[in-house]
Design a protein around this motif. Structure first.
Motif, PDB file in Angstrom:
ATOM      1  N   LEU A 225       0.821  -1.210   0.000  1.00 29.39           N
ATOM      2  CA  LEU A 225       0.000   0.000   0.000  1.00 29.39           C
ATOM      3  C   LEU A 225       0.856   1.262   0.000  1.00 29.39           C
ATOM      4  CD1 LEU A 225      -2.735  -1.108   2.571  1.00 29.39           C
ATOM      5  CD2 LEU A 225      -2.994  -0.921   0.090  1.00 29.39           C
ATOM      6  N   VAL A 226       1.959   1.233   0.744  1.00 29.63           N
ATOM      7  CA  VAL A 226       2.846   2.396   0.778  1.00 29.63           C
ATOM      8  C   VAL A 226       3.484   2.623  -0.592  1.00 29.63           C
ATOM      9  CG1 VAL A 226       4.964   3.363   1.765  1.00 29.63           C
ATOM     10  CG2 VAL A 226       3.303   2.233   3.248  1.00 29.63           C
ATOM     11  N   LYS A 227       3.884   1.546  -1.264  1.00 30.37           N
ATOM     12  CA  LYS A 227       4.462   1.684  -2.610  1.00 30.37           C
ATOM     13  C   LYS A 227       3.472   2.326  -3.566  1.00 30.37           C
ATOM     14  CE  LYS A 227       7.931  -2.000  -2.749  1.00 30.37           C
ATOM     15  NZ  LYS A 227       8.338  -3.272  -3.413  1.00 30.37           N
ATOM     16  N   GLU A 228       2.201   1.972  -3.415  1.00 30.25           N
ATOM     17  CA  GLU A 228       1.169   2.533  -4.281  1.00 30.25           C
ATOM     18  C   GLU A 228       0.898   4.003  -3.987  1.00 30.25           C
ATOM     19  OE1 GLU A 228      -1.460  -1.600  -4.807  1.00 30.25           O
ATOM     20  OE2 GLU A 228      -2.234   0.074  -3.631  1.00 30.25           O
ATOM     21  N   ARG A 229       0.874   4.357  -2.713  1.00 35.82           N
ATOM     22  CA  ARG A 229       0.410   5.690  -2.317  1.00 35.82           C
ATOM     23  C   ARG A 229       1.544   6.674  -2.019  1.00 35.82           C
ATOM     24  NH1 ARG A 229      -5.397   5.036   0.468  1.00 35.82           N
ATOM     25  NH2 ARG A 229      -6.064   3.146  -0.604  1.00 35.82           N
ATOM     26  N   PHE A 230       2.656   6.156  -1.519  1.00 34.08           N
ATOM     27  CA  PHE A 230       3.790   7.014  -1.177  1.00 34.08           C
ATOM     28  C   PHE A 230       5.083   6.387  -1.724  1.00 34.08           C
ATOM     29  CE2 PHE A 230       0.718   7.065   2.417  1.00 34.08           C
ATOM     30  CZ  PHE A 230       0.186   8.336   2.203  1.00 34.08           C
ATOM     31  N   PRO A 231       5.228   6.340  -3.027  1.00 35.12           N
ATOM     32  CA  PRO A 231       6.385   5.662  -3.627  1.00 35.12           C
ATOM     33  C   PRO A 231       7.731   6.223  -3.174  1.00 35.12           C
ATOM     34  CG  PRO A 231       5.187   6.990  -5.247  1.00 35.12           C
ATOM     35  CD  PRO A 231       4.320   6.899  -4.048  1.00 35.12           C
ATOM     36  N   ALA A 232       7.802   7.535  -2.906  1.00 37.60           N
ATOM     37  CA  ALA A 232       9.063   8.121  -2.454  1.00 37.60           C
ATOM     38  C   ALA A 232       9.448   7.593  -1.078  1.00 37.60           C
ATOM     39  CB  ALA A 232       8.950   9.648  -2.424  1.00 37.60           C
ATOM     40  N   VAL A 233       8.456   7.413  -0.201  1.00 37.24           N
ATOM     41  CA  VAL A 233       8.712   6.845   1.125  1.00 37.24           C
ATOM     42  C   VAL A 233       9.194   5.406   0.985  1.00 37.24           C
ATOM     43  CG1 VAL A 233       7.644   6.111   3.299  1.00 37.24           C
ATOM     44  CG2 VAL A 233       7.086   8.346   2.313  1.00 37.24           C
ATOM     45  N   ALA A 234       8.529   4.632   0.142  1.00 36.17           N
ATOM     46  CA  ALA A 234       8.925   3.238  -0.079  1.00 36.17           C
ATOM     47  C   ALA A 234      10.354   3.164  -0.598  1.00 36.17           C
ATOM     48  CB  ALA A 234       7.970   2.581  -1.060  1.00 36.17           C
ATOM     49  N   SER A 235      10.736   4.077  -1.482  1.00 34.22           N
ATOM     50  CA  SER A 235      12.094   4.081  -2.035  1.00 34.22           C
ATOM     51  C   SER A 235      13.128   4.360  -0.955  1.00 34.22           C
ATOM     52  CB  SER A 235      12.205   5.140  -3.141  1.00 34.22           C
ATOM     53  OG  SER A 235      11.385   4.816  -4.234  1.00 34.22           O
ATOM     54  N   CYS A 236      12.806   5.252  -0.031  1.00 29.56           N
ATOM     55  CA  CYS A 236      13.736   5.552   1.066  1.00 29.56           C
ATOM     56  C   CYS A 236      13.978   4.325   1.938  1.00 29.56           C
ATOM     57  CB  CYS A 236      13.184   6.694   1.919  1.00 29.56           C
ATOM     58  SG  CYS A 236      13.168   8.303   1.107  1.00 29.56           S
ATOM     59  N   LEU A 237      12.910   3.576   2.222  1.00 26.02           N
ATOM     60  CA  LEU A 237      13.061   2.368   3.029  1.00 26.02           C
ATOM     61  C   LEU A 237      13.875   1.316   2.291  1.00 26.02           C
ATOM     62  CD1 LEU A 237      10.799   3.757   4.725  1.00 26.02           C
ATOM     63  CD2 LEU A 237       9.901   1.469   5.160  1.00 26.02           C
ATOM     64  N   GLU A 238      13.632   1.161   1.008  1.00 23.91           N
ATOM     65  CA  GLU A 238      14.383   0.189   0.213  1.00 23.91           C
ATOM     66  C   GLU A 238      15.860   0.561   0.144  1.00 23.91           C
ATOM     67  OE1 GLU A 238      12.420   0.022  -3.528  1.00 23.91           O
ATOM     68  OE2 GLU A 238      10.631  -0.998  -2.738  1.00 23.91           O
ATOM     69  N   ARG A 239      16.137   1.849   0.028  1.00 20.24           N
ATOM     70  CA  ARG A 239      17.523   2.316  -0.046  1.00 20.24           C
ATOM     71  C   ARG A 239      18.307   1.948   1.210  1.00 20.24           C
ATOM     72  NH1 ARG A 239      17.275   8.193   0.585  1.00 20.24           N
ATOM     73  NH2 ARG A 239      17.633   7.682   2.790  1.00 20.24           N
ATOM     74  N   GLU A 240      17.654   2.024   2.375  1.00 19.05           N
ATOM     75  CA  GLU A 240      18.316   1.738   3.654  1.00 19.05           C
ATOM     76  C   GLU A 240      18.040   0.317   4.146  1.00 19.05           C
ATOM     77  OE1 GLU A 240      20.470   3.737   4.811  1.00 19.05           O
ATOM     78  OE2 GLU A 240      20.011   5.426   3.470  1.00 19.05           O
ATOM     79  N   SER A 241      17.362  -0.492   3.324  1.00 16.99           N
ATOM     80  CA  SER A 241      17.038  -1.887   3.686  1.00 16.99           C
ATOM     81  C   SER A 241      16.262  -1.971   4.997  1.00 16.99           C
ATOM     82  CB  SER A 241      18.321  -2.730   3.785  1.00 16.99           C
ATOM     83  OG  SER A 241      19.009  -2.750   2.554  1.00 16.99           O
ATOM     84  N   VAL A 242      15.303  -1.079   5.148  1.00 21.57           N
ATOM     85  CA  VAL A 242      14.431  -1.064   6.325  1.00 21.57           C
ATOM     86  C   VAL A 242      13.053  -1.540   5.902  1.00 21.57           C
ATOM     87  CG1 VAL A 242      13.324   0.392   8.064  1.00 21.57           C
ATOM     88  CG2 VAL A 242      15.697   0.843   7.378  1.00 21.57           C
ATOM     89  N   ASN A 243      12.475  -2.460   6.671  1.00 24.33           N
ATOM     90  CA  ASN A 243      11.132  -2.944   6.328  1.00 24.33           C
ATOM     91  C   ASN A 243      10.111  -2.476   7.357  1.00 24.33           C
ATOM     92  OD1 ASN A 243      11.187  -4.805   8.559  1.00 24.33           O
ATOM     93  ND2 ASN A 243      12.391  -6.208   7.313  1.00 24.33           N
ATOM     94  N   TRP A 244       8.853  -2.635   6.997  1.00 21.39           N
ATOM     95  CA  TRP A 244       7.788  -2.152   7.872  1.00 21.39           C
ATOM     96  C   TRP A 244       7.635  -2.997   9.123  1.00 21.39           C
ATOM     97  CZ3 TRP A 244       6.422   2.578   7.501  1.00 21.39           C
ATOM     98  CH2 TRP A 244       6.521   3.233   6.265  1.00 21.39           C
ATOM     99  N   LEU A 245       8.125  -4.229   9.102  1.00 20.69           N
ATOM    100  CA  LEU A 245       8.077  -5.059  10.304  1.00 20.69           C
ATOM    101  C   LEU A 245       8.881  -4.398  11.416  1.00 20.69           C
ATOM    102  CD1 LEU A 245       6.949  -7.805  11.275  1.00 20.69           C
ATOM    103  CD2 LEU A 245       9.155  -8.811  10.677  1.00 20.69           C
ATOM    104  N   LEU A 246       9.991  -3.777  11.048  1.00 21.51           N
ATOM    105  CA  LEU A 246      10.821  -3.083  12.026  1.00 21.51           C
ATOM    106  C   LEU A 246      10.169  -1.790  12.494  1.00 21.51           C
ATOM    107  CD1 LEU A 246      13.542  -2.575  13.511  1.00 21.51           C
ATOM    108  CD2 LEU A 246      14.375  -1.516  11.396  1.00 21.51           C
ATOM    109  N   LEU A 247       9.576  -1.044  11.584  1.00 24.88           N
ATOM    110  CA  LEU A 247       9.076   0.289  11.895  1.00 24.88           C
ATOM    111  C   LEU A 247       7.703   0.306  12.551  1.00 24.88           C
ATOM    112  CD1 LEU A 247      10.132   2.359   8.756  1.00 24.88           C
ATOM    113  CD2 LEU A 247      11.134   2.457  11.038  1.00 24.88           C
ATOM    114  N   SER A 248       6.821  -0.565  12.113  1.00 20.13           N
ATOM    115  CA  SER A 248       5.415  -0.395  12.513  1.00 20.13           C
ATOM    116  C   SER A 248       4.751  -1.642  13.075  1.00 20.13           C
ATOM    117  CB  SER A 248       4.604   0.110  11.306  1.00 20.13           C
ATOM    118  OG  SER A 248       4.703  -0.787  10.227  1.00 20.13           O
ATOM    119  N   SER A 249       5.507  -2.686  13.356  1.00 17.14           N
ATOM    120  CA  SER A 249       4.867  -3.906  13.869  1.00 17.14           C
ATOM    121  C   SER A 249       4.159  -3.644  15.199  1.00 17.14           C
ATOM    122  CB  SER A 249       5.891  -5.033  14.021  1.00 17.14           C
ATOM    123  OG  SER A 249       6.945  -4.647  14.895  1.00 17.14           O
TER     124      SER A 249
END
Length: 367
Positions: A225-249
């Protein structure tokens, strides 16, 4: 957890605005902004008053015995349920009341079920370990204060009954926050038990299992959903190898309890018990939008992770009514059918990944 509903003397009064304890028993920190809070509550009181009048009329002052889950009820819940009606409405719209009525006496039976097994002893020990870690800034959960209205024993009993009833789960960290907040709203342990069991059975399947497959699935769904709605945010997480399990679980494990201000959490739960887990995704997307600019400016992993800390102190998160309005302002509404479809796809991938991981471990053991 800070309150955003009203002062310690009640949600419809402002004369207690300088109390260091809010109406739910949470201590306000030294950095609590009373001026901003007063500005917010002065407007929110009128909202509470209007909602109370309409709910009183709808529920016939509590005499209405059936609540049909229709568009009107959903609209009413999105605008907020008055505190005095939350137990009745949550229990009925979630289906928990029906379960309670169908299983009279089960809760008490579970409390006396101690079979002396090591599994049961481990359950008791795990619960006791977490009890005093639960909302340490709340006066109702502080054993050292020895208040006659201390809720620690009630919390222990509810978690014990849940652990015995859902033996495949037992007790997992995070469950204590949900049960504790429910105890602050509902005045009946048995109701808290059945409402929590309904969440485990119907809303958050496999969240608290050993593999946490349900939580992992929903974190993948959130990523899509984040990739669809906030692609720039998704790109930042991919760049730093951070996933949503770490951030928002923890957002999802606790259903935002211990994350956002109390009244904001209760407003979320008003919708959650009515509309189901899609509400958790709507809230998550709103929080991510709130932090999008900060995430895009993050230069490394620590800065990116730091951008999501203290999210509950954001002005919008505190202004619960405005926050909930923003959660439902979408050009393309997030429907439960969409969540189900994404869950199926993401769950299949997780199951495949788990199988491959087991096979790799087996091969290494055989070498």
């Amino acid at each position: 957890m800070a309150s955003a509903a009203g002062p310690s003397k009640g949600p419809n009064k402002t004369d207690g605005k300088y109390s260091d304890v809010d109406e739910y028993g949470f201590r306000r920190g030294k950095d609590f902004d009373f001026k901003s809070y007063e500005n917010f509550i002065s407007e929110y009181i009128s909202v509470l008053s209007r909602r109370k009048s309409r709910w009183d009329q709808f529920l016939k002052n509590g005499k209405k015995t059936k609540i049909k889950l229709d568009a009107k009820v959903k609209r009413f819940c999105r605008k907020g349920i008055p505190m005095e009606h939350r137990q009745q409405v949550w229990m009925k719209v979630s289906g928990a009341q029906k379960s309670l009525e169908q299983h009279p006496g089960l809760y008490q039976a579970l409390l006396t079920k101690n079979d002396g097994s090591s599994k049961d002893q481990d359950l008791i020990s795990s619960i006791k370990t977490d009890l005093e870690r639960t909302f340490p800034d709340n006066v109702y959960f502080q054993s050292s204060r020895r208040r006659p209205d201390c809720k620690l024993q009630s919390l222990e009993r509810v978690l014990l009954a849940i652990g015995r009833h859902k033996s495949e789960i037992g007790y997992c960290q995070g469950m204590n926050y949900i049960a504790a907040l429910l105890l602050l709203v509902l005045d009946n342990e048995e109701s808290v038990f059945w409402l929590f069991v309904t969440v485990l059975d119907n809303f958050l399947p496999d969240y608290y299992s050993s593999t946490m497959a349900g939580l992992r699935t929903d974190m993948e769904v959130l990523g899509v959903l984040v990739k669809e709605r906030f692609p720039a945010v998704a790109s930042c997480l991919e760049r730093e190898s951070v996933n949503w399990l770490l951030l928002s679980s923890k957002w999802f494990i606790c259903i935002y309890a211990d994350i956002l201000p109390t009244e904001t959490v209760l407003r979320i739960w008003d919708c959650f018990f009515t509309e189901g887990p899609k509400i958790m995704f709507r809230v998550a997307l709103q929080l991510i939008e709130l932090k999008a600019d900060e995430v895009r400016k993050a230069e490394d992993m620590p800065a990116l992770i730091s951008s999501f800390q203290n999210i509950g102190k954001e002005d919008l998160a505190i202004e619960c009514h405005h926050f909930m309005e923003e959660c439902f302002k979408e050009e393309t509404p997030l429907r439960m059918s969409r969540i189900r479809a994404l869950r199926e796809t993401c769950k299949a991938q997780i199951e495949l990944d788990d199988r491959e991981a087991r096979e790799r471990r087996k091969m290494r053991q055989q070498q």
